[in-house]
Design a protein around this motif. Structure first.
Motif, PDB file in Angstrom:
ATOM      1  N   ASN A 151       0.794  -0.809   0.029  1.00  0.00           N
ATOM      2  CA  ASN A 151       0.178  -0.042   0.070  1.00  0.00           C
ATOM      3  C   ASN A 151       0.757   1.658   0.211  1.00  0.00           C
ATOM      4  N   VAL A 152       2.248   1.404   0.917  1.00  0.00           N
ATOM      5  CA  VAL A 152       2.493   2.117   0.721  1.00  0.00           C
ATOM      6  C   VAL A 152       4.292   2.954  -0.287  1.00  0.00           C
ATOM      7  N   SER A 153       4.084   1.348  -1.539  1.00  0.00           N
ATOM      8  CA  SER A 153       4.984   1.892  -1.998  1.00  0.00           C
ATOM      9  C   SER A 153       4.624   2.166  -4.035  1.00  0.00           C
ATOM     10  N   ASN A 154       4.898   3.266  -3.867  1.00  0.00           N
ATOM     11  CA  ASN A 154       4.431   4.233  -5.319  1.00  0.00           C
ATOM     12  C   ASN A 154       4.974   3.330  -6.270  1.00  0.00           C
ATOM     13  N   THR A 155       4.222   2.637  -6.661  1.00  0.00           N
ATOM     14  CA  THR A 155       4.725   1.418  -8.410  1.00  0.00           C
ATOM     15  C   THR A 155       3.699   2.251 -10.221  1.00  0.00           C
ATOM     16  N   VAL A 156       3.884   2.126 -10.426  1.00  0.00           N
ATOM     17  CA  VAL A 156       3.181   2.074 -12.035  1.00  0.00           C
ATOM     18  C   VAL A 156       1.552   1.921 -11.889  1.00  0.00           C
ATOM     19  N   SER A 157       1.856   0.512 -11.671  1.00  0.00           N
ATOM     20  CA  SER A 157       0.643  -0.270 -11.290  1.00  0.00           C
ATOM     21  C   SER A 157      -0.366  -0.204  -9.524  1.00  0.00           C
ATOM     22  N   ASN A 158       0.639   0.706  -9.029  1.00  0.00           N
ATOM     23  CA  ASN A 158       0.145   1.733  -7.540  1.00  0.00           C
ATOM     24  C   ASN A 158      -0.167   3.295  -7.201  1.00  0.00           C
ATOM     25  N   PRO A 159      -0.453   3.609  -8.441  1.00  0.00           N
ATOM     26  CA  PRO A 159      -0.690   4.955  -8.291  1.00  0.00           C
ATOM     27  C   PRO A 159      -1.213   5.991  -7.077  1.00  0.00           C
ATOM     28  N   TRP A 160      -0.249   7.080  -7.662  1.00  0.00           N
ATOM     29  CA  TRP A 160      -0.971   8.127  -6.115  1.00  0.00           C
ATOM     30  C   TRP A 160      -1.446   9.273  -7.263  1.00  0.00           C
ATOM     31  N   MET A 161      -2.407   9.459  -5.685  1.00  0.00           N
ATOM     32  CA  MET A 161      -2.792  11.099  -6.140  1.00  0.00           C
ATOM     33  C   MET A 161      -2.382  11.684  -5.235  1.00  0.00           C
ATOM     34  N   LYS A 162      -1.970  13.043  -5.376  1.00  0.00           N
ATOM     35  CA  LYS A 162      -2.144  14.417  -4.611  1.00  0.00           C
ATOM     36  C   LYS A 162      -2.837  15.580  -3.780  1.00  0.00           C
ATOM     37  N   ILE A 163      -3.466  15.076  -2.813  1.00  0.00           N
ATOM     38  CA  ILE A 163      -4.636  16.433  -1.855  1.00  0.00           C
ATOM     39  C   ILE A 163      -3.836  16.977  -2.593  1.00  0.00           C
ATOM     40  N   ASP A 164      -5.129  18.080  -3.128  1.00  0.00           N
ATOM     41  CA  ASP A 164      -4.184  19.765  -3.317  1.00  0.00           C
ATOM     42  C   ASP A 164      -5.583  20.945  -2.317  1.00  0.00           C
ATOM     43  N   GLY A 165      -5.281  21.891  -3.041  1.00  0.00           N
ATOM     44  CA  GLY A 165      -6.685  23.370  -2.286  1.00  0.00           C
ATOM     45  C   GLY A 165      -6.313  22.483  -0.706  1.00  0.00           C
ATOM     46  N   TYR A 166      -5.783  22.584  -0.165  1.00  0.00           N
ATOM     47  CA  TYR A 166      -5.939  22.081   1.229  1.00  0.00           C
ATOM     48  C   TYR A 166      -4.895  23.419   2.005  1.00  0.00           C
ATOM     49  N   THR A 167      -5.698  24.147   2.934  1.00  0.00           N
ATOM     50  CA  THR A 167      -4.164  25.565   3.316  1.00  0.00           C
ATOM     51  C   THR A 167      -3.396  24.084   4.485  1.00  0.00           C
ATOM     52  N   GLY A 168      -2.091  24.009   4.313  1.00  0.00           N
ATOM     53  CA  GLY A 168      -1.456  23.619   5.036  1.00  0.00           C
ATOM     54  C   GLY A 168      -0.912  22.255   4.989  1.00  0.00           C
ATOM     55  N   CYS A 169      -1.557  21.620   3.239  1.00  0.00           N
ATOM     56  CA  CYS A 169      -1.467  20.606   3.036  1.00  0.00           C
ATOM     57  C   CYS A 169      -0.168  20.482   2.961  1.00  0.00           C
ATOM     58  N   THR A 170       0.716  19.616   3.530  1.00  0.00           N
ATOM     59  CA  THR A 170       2.096  19.419   2.928  1.00  0.00           C
ATOM     60  C   THR A 170       2.535  18.206   2.235  1.00  0.00           C
ATOM     61  N   ASP A 171       1.781  17.409   2.196  1.00  0.00           N
ATOM     62  CA  ASP A 171       1.974  16.072   1.238  1.00  0.00           C
ATOM     63  C   ASP A 171       0.744  14.500   1.305  1.00  0.00           C
TER      64      ASP A 171
END
Length: 221
Positions: free
Chosen positions: A5-25
């Motif tokens: 779950n915590v490994s980012n691969t081609v078959s395991n894509p992540w989407m960043k949450i944007d638009g929230y004040t103070g959101c780091t990553d």
């Protein structure tokens, strides 16, 4: 499953949450778990973030694994009492163990069980847990097939290292937090704005609570 779950691969894509004040990553991933959820309409969501903490890995590990600390970072446990009632220790370190924990209300009403595994050595540590209901735990104790149990692992990984920007040589902790939940309101590949808002609040509140508790006590000690 947690490591996947915590490994980012081609078959395991992540989407960043944007638009929230103070959101780091804060990042999210939707998983089509038809076999896992036994529900054609259920989607599971993994959301994660990583950060450096100016605290020793051993201190952070002991805090996160201990049942008495859970109410300090888990918003769903704030009004509950968490107690370990069964465990299996793996090796000489008492922190390396598989535990069964019971969460009850102040009136003694059972809310949920947690299956938790914790492990630490010189290279790193992890604390991984999954909720289990009473019926599932009872079925397992009577010999049912564990491969048919739905497990959604959440938890923490801790890596030791020098804190960026500090030159004192002290070992700090690189903490990764990942929660895995069922979101019945979502359909792949879409996550509703309500779910995004809830996800962001859950993980940022947990991170803030960990920082305020562990780092504060470390600085006082």
């Amino acid at each position: 499953m947690f490591c996947a779950n915590v490994s980012n691969t081609v078959s395991n894509p992540w989407m960043k949450i944007d638009g929230y004040t103070g959101c780091t990553d804060v990042r999210v991933m939707m998983k089509n778990n038809k076999e896992l959820t036994m529900n054609l309409h259920a989607t599971t969501v993994v959301f994660t973030t990583s950060l450096w903490l100016d605290v020793s890995p051993n201190q952070l590990f002991d805090f996160l694994r201990h049942e008495d600390s859970r109410t300090k970072w888990d918003v769903l446990s704030h009004r509950l009492t968490i107690r370990e009632f069964a465990s299996m220790i793996k090796g000489e370190n008492l922190g390396n163990r598989v535990s069964l924990m019971r969460a009850t209300t102040s009136q003694g009403k059972l809310e949920i069980f947690y299956l938790q595994e914790s492990y630490t050595d010189s290279t790193g540590s992890y604390v991984i847990y999954a909720p289990l209901d009473e019926g599932t735990l009872s079925s397992l104790s009577k010999g049912s097939d564990p491969d048919k149990v739905i497990i959604l692992p959440s938890g923490f990984s801790i890596l030791p290292g020098p804190l960026p920007g500090k030159e004192d040589g002290a070992t700090a902790s690189f903490l990764t937090v990942a929660f895995h939940i069922v979101d019945g309101a979502s359909t792949r590949p879409f996550i509703s704005s309500q779910s995004i808002k809830a996800i962001y609040k859950i993980i940022t509140d947990a991170v803030a609570s960990i920082k305020n508790t562990v780092v504060y006590h470390s600085s006082q000690g």
